[in-house]
Scaffold this motif. Structure first.
Motif, mmCIF file in Angstrom:
data_model
loop_
_atom_site.group_PDB
_atom_site.id
_atom_site.type_symbol
_atom_site.label_atom_id
_atom_site.label_comp_id
_atom_site.label_asym_id
_atom_site.label_seq_id
_atom_site.Cartn_x
_atom_site.Cartn_y
_atom_site.Cartn_z
ATOM 1 N N ARG A 166 66.361 85.529 12.283
ATOM 2 C CA ARG A 166 66.235 84.072 12.271
ATOM 3 C C ARG A 166 67.242 83.431 11.319
ATOM 4 N N ARG A 226 62.895 88.074 10.217
ATOM 5 C CA ARG A 226 63.373 86.977 9.380
ATOM 6 C C ARG A 226 64.893 87.035 9.242
ATOM 7 N N CYS A 245 59.315 94.622 2.802
ATOM 8 C CA CYS A 245 58.690 93.631 3.675
ATOM 9 C C CYS A 245 58.139 94.280 4.942
ATOM 10 N N ASN A 252 62.386 91.669 6.112
ATOM 11 C CA ASN A 252 61.789 91.597 7.445
ATOM 12 C C ASN A 252 62.915 91.385 8.456
ATOM 13 N N SER A 287 52.455 81.662 3.510
ATOM 14 C CA SER A 287 53.566 80.895 4.093
ATOM 15 C C SER A 287 53.061 79.711 4.903
ATOM 16 N N LEU A 328 59.039 86.954 1.533
ATOM 17 C CA LEU A 328 60.433 87.139 1.130
ATOM 18 C C LEU A 328 60.630 86.775 -0.335
ATOM 19 N N VAL A 381 63.035 80.318 6.798
ATOM 20 C CA VAL A 381 63.096 81.563 6.037
ATOM 21 C C VAL A 381 62.830 81.308 4.560
ATOM 22 N N ASP A 423 59.271 81.454 3.473
ATOM 23 C CA ASP A 423 58.565 82.721 3.642
ATOM 24 C C ASP A 423 58.141 83.259 2.278
#
Length: 493
Positions: free
Chosen positions: A261, A258, A348, A255, A387, A277, A271, A274
């Motif tokens: 971030r 993500r 993702c 993603n 999440s 992920l 993260v 997540d």
């Protein structure tokens, strides 16, 4: 309608500038640049006319956003096919073939009707690769990043353009800020990929990896596309280059929000929580082990080479890239079915990947588990969480609707290919038709048999090519926008 057409005009006006890059490459290579200049002028004029006719417009809403997305993804590949036709490219001299190749490029599918990629002129080869890179992160997302006039209603466009069932988390105070950050990540990963691949060539670790090859393979890997500058995909690359591409595909499948971030905002804890992920990485690991084990068991390859080929093919197919180091058309039934299954996984959300996406599989699993638990405890309140966040009923409905429409489109596509092949003696088999439909709808690219990674879609009839082109479009826009437009009630409202 007027609002949507005005926005389409603004997007086309921006898109016209994209043709300056291949025109410059044509001049540098001593080729005539006029096919790109004429096409760019036609795009600019079309955009200007649409903007002029629509005049002042009310803000863009959800309803108009569907029309904008479908119109842009129909027009951009159509204009993108014009240089192939105007440039007198022998293998793309039929409109259906040129549109197929352009749609495959912009949707980052990687399917091709070319039988001799090496025969393409440098400018056409560059344009073919450039379409991948432009379409990978989304034409509309880039326009939102550079055109301030699209900020009104931009959130609806961003939501319609980025693949995934859950609303995009903002990375800035404005939609334009979020789009810019997305493209910064995309640019950074692309630049890193080009530098890594080029460095392997400069260091002598892969002598065939020149700067243009590094650009071509990196842009295809980051866009999760699959176009390459020759007919052998990644088969003739050095093992270290194949490993580098494998890592680049895996990163590109993350993603992008993500990734921003993690790399920029240093939000490691957020993260790490997540679940999409974690599931994505787990599926990559399991799929790589399964494919490698199947190759070992069948005696196809052994040793470290078997591990490399197994990991590469699993990552390539699951991320819907479509690179190949081996001809999987020659594999046994179990390994082939494994790859077919991976075509339905995807990477993702908010990546350039096609197919169903990992987060939808996660939501479906949690929803099915909730329903089974409620069958035993009817009065229990059991929200579906991903999440740590509750997934609302609208999201659950959208996931179920998408999966149903996806399977319905797959079935219709397979039936259409089988019927067209049935009219031609010795046509494609039923499994090949299923593989081709799954590969194009999932934006994977190569399928099986003669349509495999080292084959071509050229032997198919024109009707099949048009059908597969439509499947590529459906896969890129995720079906729902076009399904909405096909409803009579949409045009009556």
């Amino acid at each position: 309608m007027r609002t949507a057409l005005g926005v389409v005009g603004a997007l086309l006006t921006w898109f016209a500038f994209a043709f300056t890059a291949p025109a410059a490459v044509a001049l540098a290579a001593g080729e005539p640049p006029w096919p790109f200049l004429v096409t760019g002028a036609a795009v600019a004029v079309t955009g200007a006319v649409l903007r002029r006719l629509t005049g002042s417009r009310p803000p863009l809403g959800v309803r108009e956003g569907f029309l904008v997305v479908v119109a842009v993804w129909l027009l951009v590949p159509a204009f993108g096919a014009m240089p192939f036709l105007l440039g007198d490219v022998p293998q793309l001299d039929h409109p259906a073939d040129a549109w197929f190749e352009a749609m495959s490029g912009f949707t980052a599918t990687g399917a091709t009707v070319l039988t001799d990629v090496d025969a393409l002129r440098p400018d056409m080869l560059f344009w073919r690769q450039f379409t991948h890179w432009l379409g990978g992160a989304g034409i509309i997302v880039l326009a939102l990043a550079v055109l301030p006039r699209l900020r009104i209603g931009g959130r609806e466009l961003l939501r319609s353009e980025l693949p995934g069932p859950i609303e995009t988390e903002p990375l800035g105070a404005t939609v334009r800020g979020t789009a810019r950050r997305l493209w910064k990540v995309y640019l950074a990963v692309t630049a890193a990929g080009v530098l890594v691949l080029a460095a392997l060539g400069w260091a002598g670790l892969d002598r065939r990896m020149g700067l243009f090859d590094a650009f071509s393979y990196a842009t295809s890997a980051v866009a999760l596309g699959g176009f390459t500058p020759d007919d052998d995909s990644a088969r003739n690359l050095a093992p270290v280059t194949q490993w580098a591409l494998c890592g680049l595909m895996a990163v590109a499948g993350l993603n992008l929000l993500r990734l921003y971030r993690l790399a920029v905002l240093r939000q490691v804890r957020a993260v790490s929580r997540d679940e999409e992920l974690r599931l994505y990485l787990a599926l990559l690991l399991v799929a790589s082990c399964v494919v490698a084990a199947e190759l070992f068991a069948a005696g196809t390859v052994t040793g470290l080479a078997g591990v490399r080929h197994g990991v590469f093919q699993a990552v390539s197919v699951m991320t819907t890239t479509g690179f190949a180091t081996l001809d999987w058309s020659d594999w046994g039934a179990l390994a082939t079915l494994t790859l077919l299954t991976l075509m339905f996984a995807g990477a993702c959300a908010d990546s350039a990947s096609g197919s169903i996406k990992v987060v939808r599989h996660l939501v479906l699993f949690r929803f099915a588990r909730r329903e089974l638990e409620q069958a035993v405890h009817p009065d229990a309140v059991l929200p579906v969480r991903v999440s740590g966040r509750v997934v609302g009923t609208p999201v659950l409905r959208s996931v179920l609707l998408f999966v149903l429409l996806y399977l319905f489109a797959l079935a219709l596509g397979t039936l259409g290919l089988a019927l067209d092949a049935g009219a031609d003696e010795g046509g494609t088999s039923a499994f090949t038709a299923l593989g081709a439909a799954a590969a194009c709808l999932g934006n994977v690219g190569p399928a099986f048999g003669e349509l495999g990674p080292f084959g071509s879609y050229a032997p198919l009839g024109q009707a099949s090519k048009v059908l597969l082109t439509a499947l590529m479009l459906l896969g890129r826009i995720e079906i729902v926008p076009l399904a909405v437009l096909l409803r009579r009630g949409y045009w009556r409202a």
